[in-house]
Design a protein around this motif. Structure first.
Motif, PDB file in Angstrom:
ATOM      1  N   SER A  11       9.513   1.879   0.213  1.00  0.00           N
ATOM      2  CA  SER A  11      10.521   0.826   0.006  1.00  0.00           C
ATOM      3  C   SER A  11      10.196  -0.418   0.833  1.00  0.00           C
ATOM      4  O   SER A  11      10.712  -1.499   0.559  1.00  0.00           O
ATOM      5  N   LEU A  12       9.349  -0.274   1.824  1.00  0.00           N
ATOM      6  CA  LEU A  12       8.937  -1.420   2.645  1.00  0.00           C
ATOM      7  C   LEU A  12       7.932  -2.310   1.921  1.00  0.00           C
ATOM      8  O   LEU A  12       7.711  -3.452   2.319  1.00  0.00           O
ATOM      9  N   ILE A  13       7.323  -1.798   0.861  1.00  0.00           N
ATOM     10  CA  ILE A  13       6.336  -2.564   0.088  1.00  0.00           C
ATOM     11  C   ILE A  13       7.072  -3.413  -0.934  1.00  0.00           C
ATOM     12  O   ILE A  13       7.879  -2.905  -1.717  1.00  0.00           O
ATOM     13  N   LYS A  14       6.804  -4.692  -0.904  1.00  0.00           N
ATOM     14  CA  LYS A  14       7.460  -5.649  -1.799  1.00  0.00           C
ATOM     15  C   LYS A  14       6.431  -6.306  -2.717  1.00  0.00           C
ATOM     16  O   LYS A  14       5.224  -6.259  -2.458  1.00  0.00           O
ATOM     17  N   SER A  15       6.896  -6.943  -3.764  1.00  0.00           N
ATOM     18  CA  SER A  15       6.005  -7.704  -4.644  1.00  0.00           C
ATOM     19  C   SER A  15       5.213  -8.713  -3.831  1.00  0.00           C
ATOM     20  O   SER A  15       5.702  -9.244  -2.835  1.00  0.00           O
TER      21      SER A  15
END
Length: 74
Positions: A11-15
């Motif tokens: 969830s820490l990975i963003k676009s």
């Protein structure tokens, strides 16, 4: 050492982020699978990787629409 669920970690990975996958026997297959399950919420994530072990789900349909692979080992 603290452990968190895979879903919380990815969830820490963003676009538009750049992430690195360790390769060979240290390939984080469990996290890669969780990341691919979240592909609908991501766009243009660059994956820098060496020699990853196993199937590269992020390079296959439909996941490849969210991820761009930058391989340091050809």
């Amino acid at each position: 050492m603290n452990y968190i669920p895979a879903e919380e970690a990815i969830s820490l990975i963003k676009s538009n982020n750049r992430i690195f996958f360790q390769g060979a026997a240290m390939t984080p297959k469990f996290l890669i699978n969780a990341l691919c399950q979240n592909y609908k919420n991501l766009n243009d994530v660059e994956i820098v990787q060496m020699h990853t072990e196993g199937d590269a789900l992020y390079a296959q349909e439909p996941y490849c629409n969210a991820f761009n692979t930058n391989s340091c080992f050809v």
